[in-house]
Motif scaffolding. Sequence first.
Motif, PDB file in Angstrom:
ATOM      1  N   PHE A   1       0.815  -1.216   0.000  1.00  0.00           N
ATOM      2  CA  PHE A   1       0.000   0.000   0.000  1.00  0.00           C
ATOM      3  C   PHE A   1       0.851   1.270   0.000  1.00  0.00           C
ATOM      4  N   ALA A   2       2.143   1.140   0.254  1.00  0.00           N
ATOM      5  CA  ALA A   2       2.989   2.311   0.507  1.00  0.00           C
ATOM      6  C   ALA A   2       4.019   2.558  -0.593  1.00  0.00           C
ATOM      7  N   VAL A   3       4.375   3.814  -0.741  1.00  0.00           N
ATOM      8  CA  VAL A   3       5.551   4.214  -1.514  1.00  0.00           C
ATOM      9  C   VAL A   3       6.418   5.063  -0.589  1.00  0.00           C
ATOM     10  N   ARG A   4       7.684   5.140  -0.910  1.00  0.00           N
ATOM     11  CA  ARG A   4       8.596   5.999  -0.160  1.00  0.00           C
ATOM     12  C   ARG A   4       9.261   6.963  -1.127  1.00  0.00           C
ATOM     13  N   MET A   5       9.509   8.148  -0.652  1.00  0.00           N
ATOM     14  CA  MET A   5      10.292   9.129  -1.400  1.00  0.00           C
ATOM     15  C   MET A   5      11.452   9.522  -0.506  1.00  0.00           C
ATOM     16  N   THR A   6      12.659   9.304  -1.013  1.00  0.00           N
ATOM     17  CA  THR A   6      13.859   9.534  -0.223  1.00  0.00           C
ATOM     18  C   THR A   6      14.673  10.669  -0.822  1.00  0.00           C
ATOM     19  N   PHE A   7      15.116  11.558   0.052  1.00  0.00           N
ATOM     20  CA  PHE A   7      15.976  12.672  -0.336  1.00  0.00           C
ATOM     21  C   PHE A   7      17.347  12.440   0.289  1.00  0.00           C
ATOM     22  N   PRO A   8      18.422  12.587  -0.486  1.00  0.00           N
ATOM     23  CA  PRO A   8      19.758  12.326   0.063  1.00  0.00           C
ATOM     24  C   PRO A   8      20.186  13.394   1.060  1.00  0.00           C
ATOM     25  N   ALA A   9      21.133  13.036   1.911  1.00  0.00           N
ATOM     26  CA  ALA A   9      21.594  13.923   2.981  1.00  0.00           C
ATOM     27  C   ALA A   9      21.970  15.329   2.500  1.00  0.00           C
ATOM     28  N   PRO A  10      22.744  15.487   1.422  1.00  0.00           N
ATOM     29  CA  PRO A  10      23.125  16.846   1.022  1.00  0.00           C
ATOM     30  C   PRO A  10      21.948  17.754   0.657  1.00  0.00           C
TER      31      PRO A  10
ATOM     32  N   ASP B   1      21.342  17.529   6.979  1.00  0.00           N
ATOM     33  CA  ASP B   1      22.411  16.776   6.335  1.00  0.00           C
ATOM     34  C   ASP B   1      22.341  15.280   6.679  1.00  0.00           C
ATOM     35  N   VAL B   2      21.115  14.765   6.738  1.00  0.00           N
ATOM     36  CA  VAL B   2      20.862  13.331   6.900  1.00  0.00           C
ATOM     37  C   VAL B   2      19.798  12.940   5.867  1.00  0.00           C
ATOM     38  N   GLU B   3      19.870  11.705   5.403  1.00  0.00           N
ATOM     39  CA  GLU B   3      18.870  11.227   4.458  1.00  0.00           C
ATOM     40  C   GLU B   3      17.480  11.308   5.082  1.00  0.00           C
TER      41      GLU B   3
END
Length: 138
Positions: A35-44, A49-51
């Motif tokens: 049922f889920a999706v994830r959207m990840t942003f990198p640390a920078p 300054d963390v993912e």
Amino acid sequence: MSIVIEQLVEARLVADAPRMPSIPATLHYDRRDPFAVRMTFPAPATLEDVEVCWTFARDLLAAGLCAPDGYGDVRVRPYGPDRTMLEFHAPEGTAVVHVCSDDVRRFLTATGALVPAGQEHRHLDLDQDLAELMRDAC
């Protein structure tokens, strides 16, 4: 067949600055959490300054392509003919990004090939999930 789909997308951060900076992000779907999706942003790309990873309903992402949707921490809506706006609300503030709607559609098409919409329940392992909940409660 793989049980995980990952797709890189270019997100544009909406800010007060005249030019919106581009942020690399990854859309992620796992058949084990259908049922889920994830959207990840990198640390920078983050203030701390963390993912940073946001998890929300696949249905929310699909519905937000056509009309505003979402009332909680994640809201999605169309932005013009070719962009989709995602708002992420946290106690620290709100982040708003634009992504290419075609990228979102391509991602959703791939997730639908893996787990068709409306068939998510067939990919749940309720016995294992219950066992994990019980183990965590002890």
